[in-house]
Design a protein around this motif. Structure first.
Motif, PDB file in Angstrom:
ATOM      1  N   ARG A 140      -0.046  -3.371   6.371  1.00 59.00           N
ATOM      2  CA  ARG A 140      -0.172  -2.682   6.891  1.00 59.00           C
ATOM      3  C   ARG A 140       1.450  -1.941   7.983  1.00 59.00           C
ATOM      4  O   ARG A 140       2.307  -2.335   7.315  1.00 59.00           O
TER       5      ARG A 140
ATOM      6  N   SER B  98      -4.051  -0.349   7.954  1.00 63.29           N
ATOM      7  CA  SER B  98      -3.912  -1.555   7.194  1.00 63.29           C
ATOM      8  C   SER B  98      -5.300  -1.541   6.235  1.00 63.29           C
ATOM      9  O   SER B  98      -5.698  -0.790   6.296  1.00 63.29           O
TER      10      SER B  98
ATOM     11  N   GLN C 154      -1.676  -7.956   3.093  1.00 69.29           N
ATOM     12  CA  GLN C 154      -2.536  -7.341   3.435  1.00 69.29           C
ATOM     13  C   GLN C 154      -1.277  -6.156   3.545  1.00 69.29           C
ATOM     14  O   GLN C 154       0.128  -6.386   3.561  1.00 69.29           O
TER      15      GLN C 154
ATOM     16  N   THR D 201      -6.196  -4.410   3.532  1.00 65.92           N
ATOM     17  CA  THR D 201      -6.894  -5.770   3.252  1.00 65.92           C
ATOM     18  C   THR D 201      -7.016  -6.025   2.265  1.00 65.92           C
ATOM     19  O   THR D 201      -8.894  -5.768   1.632  1.00 65.92           O
TER      20      THR D 201
END
Length: 170
Positions: A56, A37, A54, A39
């Motif tokens: 992911r 991920s 985010q 962020t």
């Protein structure tokens, strides 16, 4: 503002550029594992750290020959992280996964609302920013709002009432 991190390639080949690999090297991978991920964090006005967005990636199917991935774009909205867009390797793209009041709009060269989904009212507008019905097509000045062509000999359009009875077929 300075750059804190930079990936650079000086390769002159047109098919090679800088790359970043997030590699999860697991000997026991399983469906639905998170692979990585990115962020985006910052502080709010109370000095608290907040993950504002985010991206992911999940491993949806790790079976050899039928591997599928999922890419989930999440964004903070009114203090809660919401899944805005999901690209599913299994064959779907989902917008507004969490069923929130988030409108969807596609612009064309001359219309800001060429395609508009009014989430609060469950309506779709084509060239219309305030759809009056479930589907509202605005052809604009001098334009026919809807053309349906069919090369088949069957009806190209059929309108039915709530009982399923056809009242226009043509």
């Amino acid at each position: 503002a300075g750059t804190a991190f930079k990936i650079e390639s000086q390769d002159a080949c047109a098919t090679v550029g800088p790359g970043l690999v997030l590699y999860r090297n697991s000997s026991s991978s399983a469906d639905d594992d998170i692979l990585g991920s990115i962020t985006f964090e910052g502080k709010n006005d109370a000095g608290q750290d907040v993950a504002y967005a985010q991206i992911r990636n999940d491993l949806k199917d790790d079976s050899d020959g039928t591997e599928d991935g999922l890419l989930d774009f999440q964004i903070m909205s009114n203090g809660t992280s919401r899944s805005f867009a999901i690209l599913n390797g299994g064959g779907s793209i989902v917008l507004n996964q969490d069923s929130q009041d988030i409108d969807f709009r596609v612009e064309s060269d001359s219309s800001t609302h060429m395609l508009f989904v009014d989430a609060a009212n469950n309506r779709i507008g084509i060239n219309e920013s305030s759809p009056d019905n479930a589907l509202h097509i605005n052809g604009g000045s001098g334009n026919i709002p809807l053309t349906i062509e069919s090369t088949d000999t069957e009806a190209a359009l059929e309108l039915r009432d709530s009982t399923g009875s056809s009242f226009i077929k043509g």
